[in-house]
Design a protein around this motif. Structure first.
Motif, PDB file in Angstrom:
ATOM      1  N   UNK A 276      26.164  51.356  17.323  1.00  0.00           N
ATOM      2  CA  UNK A 276      27.044  51.027  16.138  1.00  0.00           C
ATOM      3  C   UNK A 276      25.835  51.074  15.070  1.00  0.00           C
ATOM      4  N   UNK A 277      23.895  50.929  15.078  1.00  0.00           N
ATOM      5  CA  UNK A 277      23.439  51.707  14.104  1.00  0.00           C
ATOM      6  C   UNK A 277      23.863  53.123  13.251  1.00  0.00           C
ATOM      7  N   UNK A 278      24.322  54.245  14.254  1.00  0.00           N
ATOM      8  CA  UNK A 278      24.903  55.138  14.045  1.00  0.00           C
ATOM      9  C   UNK A 278      25.757  55.085  13.846  1.00  0.00           C
ATOM     10  N   UNK A 279      27.362  54.182  13.841  1.00  0.00           N
ATOM     11  CA  UNK A 279      28.080  53.704  13.219  1.00  0.00           C
ATOM     12  C   UNK A 279      28.312  53.326  11.419  1.00  0.00           C
ATOM     13  N   UNK A 280      27.375  52.385  11.838  1.00  0.00           N
ATOM     14  CA  UNK A 280      27.293  51.685  10.365  1.00  0.00           C
ATOM     15  C   UNK A 280      26.562  52.826   8.905  1.00  0.00           C
ATOM     16  N   UNK A 281      25.814  53.762   9.212  1.00  0.00           N
ATOM     17  CA  UNK A 281      24.190  54.410   8.972  1.00  0.00           C
ATOM     18  C   UNK A 281      25.881  56.138   8.401  1.00  0.00           C
ATOM     19  N   UNK A 282      26.250  56.259   9.701  1.00  0.00           N
ATOM     20  CA  UNK A 282      27.734  57.167   8.900  1.00  0.00           C
ATOM     21  C   UNK A 282      28.839  56.602   7.981  1.00  0.00           C
ATOM     22  N   UNK A 283      28.932  55.242   8.574  1.00  0.00           N
ATOM     23  CA  UNK A 283      30.063  55.057   7.299  1.00  0.00           C
ATOM     24  C   UNK A 283      31.233  54.844   8.465  1.00  0.00           C
ATOM     25  N   UNK A 284      31.097  55.358   9.483  1.00  0.00           N
ATOM     26  CA  UNK A 284      32.672  56.189  10.818  1.00  0.00           C
ATOM     27  C   UNK A 284      32.720  55.094  11.706  1.00  0.00           C
ATOM     28  N   UNK A 285      33.449  54.547  11.750  1.00  0.00           N
ATOM     29  CA  UNK A 285      33.711  53.660  13.239  1.00  0.00           C
ATOM     30  C   UNK A 285      34.664  53.844  13.613  1.00  0.00           C
ATOM     31  N   UNK A 286      34.547  53.226  15.265  1.00  0.00           N
ATOM     32  CA  UNK A 286      34.969  53.573  16.541  1.00  0.00           C
ATOM     33  C   UNK A 286      35.070  54.990  16.756  1.00  0.00           C
ATOM     34  N   UNK A 287      33.630  55.425  16.392  1.00  0.00           N
ATOM     35  CA  UNK A 287      33.170  56.796  16.935  1.00  0.00           C
ATOM     36  C   UNK A 287      33.666  57.149  17.884  1.00  0.00           C
ATOM     37  N   UNK A 288      33.103  56.239  19.564  1.00  0.00           N
ATOM     38  CA  UNK A 288      33.259  56.452  20.395  1.00  0.00           C
ATOM     39  C   UNK A 288      34.590  57.101  21.301  1.00  0.00           C
ATOM     40  N   UNK A 289      35.925  56.533  20.240  1.00  0.00           N
ATOM     41  CA  UNK A 289      36.882  57.011  20.775  1.00  0.00           C
ATOM     42  C   UNK A 289      37.153  58.047  20.105  1.00  0.00           C
ATOM     43  N   UNK A 290      36.886  58.004  19.181  1.00  0.00           N
ATOM     44  CA  UNK A 290      37.526  59.463  18.445  1.00  0.00           C
ATOM     45  C   UNK A 290      36.385  60.636  18.890  1.00  0.00           C
ATOM     46  N   UNK A 291      35.548  60.423  19.285  1.00  0.00           N
ATOM     47  CA  UNK A 291      34.338  61.238  20.289  1.00  0.00           C
ATOM     48  C   UNK A 291      35.261  62.000  21.516  1.00  0.00           C
ATOM     49  N   UNK A 292      36.123  60.675  22.651  1.00  0.00           N
ATOM     50  CA  UNK A 292      36.511  61.003  23.916  1.00  0.00           C
ATOM     51  C   UNK A 292      36.953  61.551  23.637  1.00  0.00           C
ATOM     52  N   UNK A 293      38.079  61.550  22.435  1.00  0.00           N
ATOM     53  CA  UNK A 293      39.509  61.933  21.811  1.00  0.00           C
ATOM     54  C   UNK A 293      39.062  63.559  21.514  1.00  0.00           C
ATOM     55  N   UNK A 294      38.220  63.704  20.881  1.00  0.00           N
ATOM     56  CA  UNK A 294      37.950  64.830  20.317  1.00  0.00           C
ATOM     57  C   UNK A 294      37.128  66.531  22.073  1.00  0.00           C
ATOM     58  N   UNK A 295      36.853  65.344  22.928  1.00  0.00           N
ATOM     59  CA  UNK A 295      36.693  65.825  23.771  1.00  0.00           C
ATOM     60  C   UNK A 295      37.614  66.480  25.183  1.00  0.00           C
ATOM     61  N   UNK A 296      38.441  64.750  25.094  1.00  0.00           N
ATOM     62  CA  UNK A 296      39.995  66.134  25.575  1.00  0.00           C
ATOM     63  C   UNK A 296      40.732  66.905  24.944  1.00  0.00           C
ATOM     64  N   UNK A 297      40.485  66.673  23.515  1.00  0.00           N
ATOM     65  CA  UNK A 297      40.679  68.024  23.031  1.00  0.00           C
ATOM     66  C   UNK A 297      41.218  69.073  23.351  1.00  0.00           C
TER      67      UNK A 297
END
Length: 395
Positions: A276-297
């Motif tokens: 959650x700290x990583x999300x907050x610092x980057x300003x990008x939320x739902x990182x886990x969901x988007x990363x899983x999508x990127x991996x499956x892609x």
């Protein structure tokens, strides 16, 4: 009720908070939060001014020529989120409102500010660095897999392990609670899990009311308290190397438990504090969901949308960076299992399995039996957490 470009709608009471890149919309009735880009906020502002959707769409198409503007789709999305109060003067029925934003108000904000202010945050950071220095200067302090075996009787070890671990986790979570209450925000605790581990979780949804820069301390509050506990355990070992075997054994166990939990916080393929700290610092939320999508892609046999279609503009690089840490977290977990947990299970098995062959009058028999019951309780709690997450959320 159908929504058309001629419709006029009204929004439920909301607050809009500016975030690093986009905006956070708070439903004041339910306490839910939603991330939206500027074009959505502009649409909501014009909706609140009473303009019909068709007129708003034309205005936004002129102001955001590169953006995709479809006010009917947007209004239907707002309807699904239960953010629409009326359509053409007709009130929309909503589900039963369950706003649980009143938890742990008995914890005084003054107490929260006592533990979390500019001075204490600096102190916690210094203590964290001192812990690293102690491990470098005294490598023998680093946790060993045998540190959990404080006693020769296994079920007593489990009692000590469960009691101290629960206490340490409770203190960790109270770090979050005090950090949140320092801002006079509500929170609550509940049982959850991280992979195979039963944990306590602090509800931090109310932190979206705060600016991004003020959220970091709330995410780090638990780790700050962990650092203090670890420092105490290490100092006791250094100051009293020939002290009571019981006390030194407990300090070894405390160091083992805290260090392993802190390392697991770095495994941000799980939604840990550092995730959650990583999300907050980057300003990008739902990182886990988007990363899983990127991996499956990358798996060609799965017919998925491009990652560019599921993330906000400019976030692809952050998602790609997070994906690297996602895999590194798996590597760290595997290493920890082979270095610590698997050898510990083997050691327990060697000690306990022969006990079932002993007569009921033997201490070894009762040690094996009671230990099995303790493990059963742990499994029940874990299954309860899984059921709560995967079944009840579908209702």
């Amino acid at each position: 009720m159908n929504i058309t470009l001629h419709s006029r709608i009204s929004i439920v009471p909301i607050d809009i908070h500016k975030d690093k890149k986009h905006y956070i919309v708070e439903d004041k009735l339910t306490g839910e939060f939603y991330e939206m880009p500027e074009i959505c906020i502009e649409a909501i502002n014009r909706i609140n001014q009473g303009f019909p959707l068709g007129e708003i769409e034309s205005t936004l198409m002129e102001k955001f020529p590169k953006g995709e503007v479809n006010l009917v789709d947007f209004a239907n999305q707002l309807l699904e989120l239960e953010l629409i109060d009326q359509i053409d003067g007709v009130t929309i029925e909503k589900k039963q409102i369950s706003n649980e934003q009143s938890g742990m108000l008995w914890v005084s904000p003054r107490m929260g500010k006592f533990f979390f202010n500019k001075f204490t945050v600096l102190l916690y950071s210094v203590i964290f660095l001192l812990n690293i220095a102690l491990f470098i200067g005294f490598p023998s302090l680093f946790p060993h897999r045998d540190d959990i075996f404080v006693f020769d009787i296994m079920f007593v070890n489990v009692i000590v392990w469960m009691s101290l671990s629960f206490l340490f986790v409770l203190i960790h979570e109270f770090g979050h609670v005090l950090a949140i209450r320092a801002h006079n925000l509500p929170t609550k605790m509940e049982i959850g899990h991280r992979m195979l581990f039963v944990v306590l979780l602090t509800d931090m949804s109310a932190i979206w009311k705060l600016p991004p820069k003020d959220r970091n301390i709330l995410f780090l509050g638990g780790l700050y308290f962990d650092s203090v506990l670890l420092f105490i355990a290490l100092i006791v070992q250094l100051l009293f190397p020939n002290g009571s075997n019981f006390i030194i054994g407990l300090m070894h166990f405390a160091a083992f438990d805290i260090v392993l939990r802190m390392i697991f916080q770095c495994c941000i393929y799980m939604k840990t504090d550092l995730y959650f700290l990583f999300e907050n610092v980057s300003g990008c939320y739902n990182l886990m969901e988007n990363a899983k999508h990127a991996i499956k892609k990358r798996l060609s046999f799965l017919n998925l949308k491009s990652i560019d279609e599921v993330v906000f503009a400019g976030e692809k690089r952050v998602v790609s960076t997070y994906t690297i840490f996602y895999f590194l977290g798996f590597v760290v977990t595997i290493v920890l299992y082979f270095l610590y947990f698997i050898p510990q299970v083997i050691q327990m098995g060697k000690q306990l399995l022969p006990g079932f062959l002993k007569p009921p009058t033997s201490l070894l028999f009762w040690d094996a039996l009671i230990f099995s019951l303790q493990v059963s309780i742990f499994i029940i709690l874990l299954l309860y957490s899984w059921r709560k997450k995967y079944l009840l959320h579908k209702v």
